[in-house]
Design a protein around this motif. Structure first.
Motif, PDB file in Angstrom:
ATOM      1  N   ASP A  19     -40.212  29.328  33.615  1.00 28.80           N
ATOM      2  CA  ASP A  19     -39.266  30.287  34.045  1.00 28.80           C
ATOM      3  C   ASP A  19     -39.353  30.464  35.503  1.00 28.80           C
ATOM      4  O   ASP A  19     -39.774  31.626  35.998  1.00 28.80           O
ATOM      5  CB  ASP A  19     -39.666  31.843  33.409  1.00 28.80           C
ATOM      6  CG  ASP A  19     -38.513  32.741  33.465  1.00 28.80           C
ATOM      7  OD1 ASP A  19     -37.665  32.362  34.033  1.00 28.80           O
ATOM      8  OD2 ASP A  19     -39.050  34.029  33.475  1.00 28.80           O
ATOM      9  N   SER A  20     -38.780  29.600  36.281  1.00 30.16           N
ATOM     10  CA  SER A  20     -38.842  29.507  37.620  1.00 30.16           C
ATOM     11  C   SER A  20     -37.296  28.734  38.238  1.00 30.16           C
ATOM     12  O   SER A  20     -37.613  27.473  38.040  1.00 30.16           O
ATOM     13  CB  SER A  20     -40.132  29.086  38.551  1.00 30.16           C
ATOM     14  OG  SER A  20     -39.999  29.080  39.740  1.00 30.16           O
ATOM     15  N   ASN A  21     -36.685  29.175  38.607  1.00 36.32           N
ATOM     16  CA  ASN A  21     -35.450  28.522  39.362  1.00 36.32           C
ATOM     17  C   ASN A  21     -35.872  27.581  40.455  1.00 36.32           C
ATOM     18  O   ASN A  21     -35.615  26.572  40.885  1.00 36.32           O
ATOM     19  CB  ASN A  21     -34.425  29.243  39.698  1.00 36.32           C
ATOM     20  CG  ASN A  21     -33.538  29.974  38.835  1.00 36.32           C
ATOM     21  OD1 ASN A  21     -33.320  29.330  37.612  1.00 36.32           O
ATOM     22  ND2 ASN A  21     -32.937  30.954  38.862  1.00 36.32           N
ATOM     23  N   TRP A  22     -36.934  28.074  41.437  1.00 29.98           N
ATOM     24  CA  TRP A  22     -37.454  27.181  42.423  1.00 29.98           C
ATOM     25  C   TRP A  22     -38.287  26.120  42.024  1.00 29.98           C
ATOM     26  O   TRP A  22     -37.817  24.813  42.362  1.00 29.98           O
ATOM     27  CB  TRP A  22     -38.524  28.223  43.008  1.00 29.98           C
ATOM     28  CG  TRP A  22     -37.992  29.461  44.216  1.00 29.98           C
ATOM     29  CD1 TRP A  22     -37.688  30.640  43.710  1.00 29.98           C
ATOM     30  CD2 TRP A  22     -37.403  29.105  45.299  1.00 29.98           C
ATOM     31  NE1 TRP A  22     -37.071  31.235  44.806  1.00 29.98           N
ATOM     32  CE2 TRP A  22     -37.181  30.083  45.832  1.00 29.98           C
ATOM     33  CE3 TRP A  22     -37.370  27.776  46.093  1.00 29.98           C
ATOM     34  CZ2 TRP A  22     -36.335  30.179  47.211  1.00 29.98           C
ATOM     35  CZ3 TRP A  22     -36.844  28.061  47.444  1.00 29.98           C
ATOM     36  CH2 TRP A  22     -36.589  29.092  47.903  1.00 29.98           C
ATOM     37  N   LEU A  23     -38.809  26.084  40.747  1.00 33.64           N
ATOM     38  CA  LEU A  23     -39.683  25.021  40.498  1.00 33.64           C
ATOM     39  C   LEU A  23     -38.532  23.763  39.827  1.00 33.64           C
ATOM     40  O   LEU A  23     -38.761  22.613  39.863  1.00 33.64           O
ATOM     41  CB  LEU A  23     -40.685  25.253  39.209  1.00 33.64           C
ATOM     42  CG  LEU A  23     -41.938  25.931  39.925  1.00 33.64           C
ATOM     43  CD1 LEU A  23     -42.770  26.632  38.747  1.00 33.64           C
ATOM     44  CD2 LEU A  23     -42.645  24.903  40.936  1.00 33.64           C
ATOM     45  N   SER A  24     -37.604  24.201  39.267  1.00 33.98           N
ATOM     46  CA  SER A  24     -36.726  23.425  38.622  1.00 33.98           C
ATOM     47  C   SER A  24     -35.844  22.692  39.724  1.00 33.98           C
ATOM     48  O   SER A  24     -35.674  21.715  39.480  1.00 33.98           O
ATOM     49  CB  SER A  24     -35.673  24.353  37.695  1.00 33.98           C
ATOM     50  OG  SER A  24     -34.628  23.462  37.339  1.00 33.98           O
ATOM     51  N   ARG A  25     -35.474  23.677  40.616  1.00 35.37           N
ATOM     52  CA  ARG A  25     -34.638  22.850  41.813  1.00 35.37           C
ATOM     53  C   ARG A  25     -35.659  21.926  42.685  1.00 35.37           C
ATOM     54  O   ARG A  25     -35.316  20.625  42.913  1.00 35.37           O
ATOM     55  CB  ARG A  25     -34.207  23.799  42.585  1.00 35.37           C
ATOM     56  CG  ARG A  25     -33.318  24.759  42.216  1.00 35.37           C
ATOM     57  CD  ARG A  25     -32.363  25.330  43.194  1.00 35.37           C
ATOM     58  NE  ARG A  25     -33.156  26.303  44.324  1.00 35.37           N
ATOM     59  CZ  ARG A  25     -33.369  27.333  44.188  1.00 35.37           C
ATOM     60  NH1 ARG A  25     -32.847  28.151  42.889  1.00 35.37           N
ATOM     61  NH2 ARG A  25     -34.156  27.996  44.759  1.00 35.37           N
ATOM     62  N   ALA A  26     -37.078  22.293  42.596  1.00 40.54           N
ATOM     63  CA  ALA A  26     -38.068  21.401  43.328  1.00 40.54           C
ATOM     64  C   ALA A  26     -38.051  19.857  42.673  1.00 40.54           C
ATOM     65  O   ALA A  26     -38.497  18.936  43.258  1.00 40.54           O
ATOM     66  CB  ALA A  26     -39.323  22.094  43.247  1.00 40.54           C
ATOM     67  N   SER A  27     -38.099  20.217  41.450  1.00 41.86           N
ATOM     68  CA  SER A  27     -38.322  18.912  40.402  1.00 41.86           C
ATOM     69  C   SER A  27     -37.277  17.812  40.848  1.00 41.86           C
ATOM     70  O   SER A  27     -37.538  16.611  40.933  1.00 41.86           O
ATOM     71  CB  SER A  27     -38.246  19.190  38.959  1.00 41.86           C
ATOM     72  OG  SER A  27     -38.254  18.135  38.150  1.00 41.86           O
TER      73      SER A  27
END
Length: 324
Positions: A19-27
């Motif tokens: 549950d984190s947009n930051w991690l999704s974009r970093a991926s």
């Protein structure tokens, strides 16, 4: 050095559904961002400095890393194939990483599964390499896994710093000291610096994957191995055999909790001295034991309690043939 950016990729891609947009974009940014930069890698009180060039074009990922400290080394990566050039030894090590197939298993895991083992927290804004970043903490819920802290660039979503943590202790640290997000990276920047003509090329034998529970009738291995009990949250992702030398096959089992991975290697002991007990090198823990003339060695960037529990619960599956 070969596992520096695979570590970041594995970490970030493994938590893409958290549950984190930051991690999704970093991926996505780890794979698709073009950049040049200088990296510092700290572990065991030692520091390595690396120069990295990364490019993504038309679905193809290429990377070049050059060691600026210690013995000269250079790594050229094209998608899953990695060439590690050791000019002083006049050797090129060639490997095809199994990480992509492992990540396909990791990516299938649900957010609920990851949240059972880790807590993801937004720590707010930080600054690194003269760039504004977002700090993200991935904290373990128990003693069987490490924690992580990332600084993610606010404009490009690329992780610029990664800490591997056990409690408040930083076990390993990887960070950019400078970075340039290039508009175009030429093919020449991704070519080897060293002339490898006349070098010896050593090709790492790939693992022949088998689904968990399959029966591999290899002459050097018993019919099957099983794992009786795993640390909470871990599961068997892959199991297969790998040729170690001309006369020896070893089984490899890969376990993951969605972020951390652990490898278990099982091979005939032959005339080699058995490795028993545990050993540590930085954040990497290994555990070994001998079972019926076979050496079991478990290795991973996990606490020793995790490696030991996995190693102690691997058994010969003597009833597999009878039950089929």
């Amino acid at each position: 050095m070969t596992r520096l950016f695979p570590l970041v990729l594995l970490l970030v891609a493994g938590v893409v559904y958290a549950d984190s947009n930051w991690l999704s974009r970093a991926s996505k940014a780890v794979r698709t961002t073009d950049y040049r930069g200088t990296l510092v890698y700290l572990r065991d009180g030692k520091m390595d400095t690396l120069r990295v060039v990364h490019r993504y074009r038309e679905g193809s990922e290429r990377e070049r890393l050059i060691s600026l400290t210690g013995e000269p080394r250079e790594i050229i990566r094209h998608n899953g194939e990695v060439n590690c050039i050791l000019p002083e030894k006049q050797v090129v090590l060639v490997a095809k990483h199994a990480m992509q197939s492992l990540l396909s298993n990791v990516a299938d895991m649900s957010a609920e599964t990851l949240q059972d083992n880790y807590t993801v927290r937004d720590l707010g804004e930080r600054r690194l390499a003269d760039r504004q970043c977002r700090a993200i903490a991935i904290e373990p819920r128990d003693e069987y896994r490490y924690g992580y802290r990332l600084l993610i660039d606010a404009k490009t979503d690329l992780p610029l710093k990664l800490d591997l943590l056990q409690g408040d202790e930083v076990l390993e640290q990887l960070m950019f000291t400078d970075i340039d997000f290039a508009a175009d990276i030429a093919d020449s920047e991704l070519q080897p610096t060293f002339d490898t003509e006349g070098f010896r090329w050593v090709r790492h034998q790939p693992m022949h994957s088998a689904k968990p529970g399959d029966n591999d009738d290899d002459a050097e291995l018993p019919p099957a191995w099983r794992i009786d009990d795993l640390p909470p949250g871990f599961s068997l992702a892959e199991s297969g055999v790998r040729q170690v030398d001309n006369n020896l096959m070893a089984r490899q089992m890969l376990f993951t909790d969605g972020v951390a991975t652990v490898s278990a290697f099982i091979a005939p002991l032959a005339e080699r001295k058995a490795f028993s007990g545990e050993t540590t090198m930085g954040a990497v823990n290994a555990f070994g034991r001998e079972v019926d003339g076979f050496q079991i060695t478990v290795v991973g960037e996990v606490p020793h309690i995790t490696a030991e529990m996995i190693g102690n619960n691997i058994r010969r599956d003597t009833g597999a043939a009878a039950s089929e």
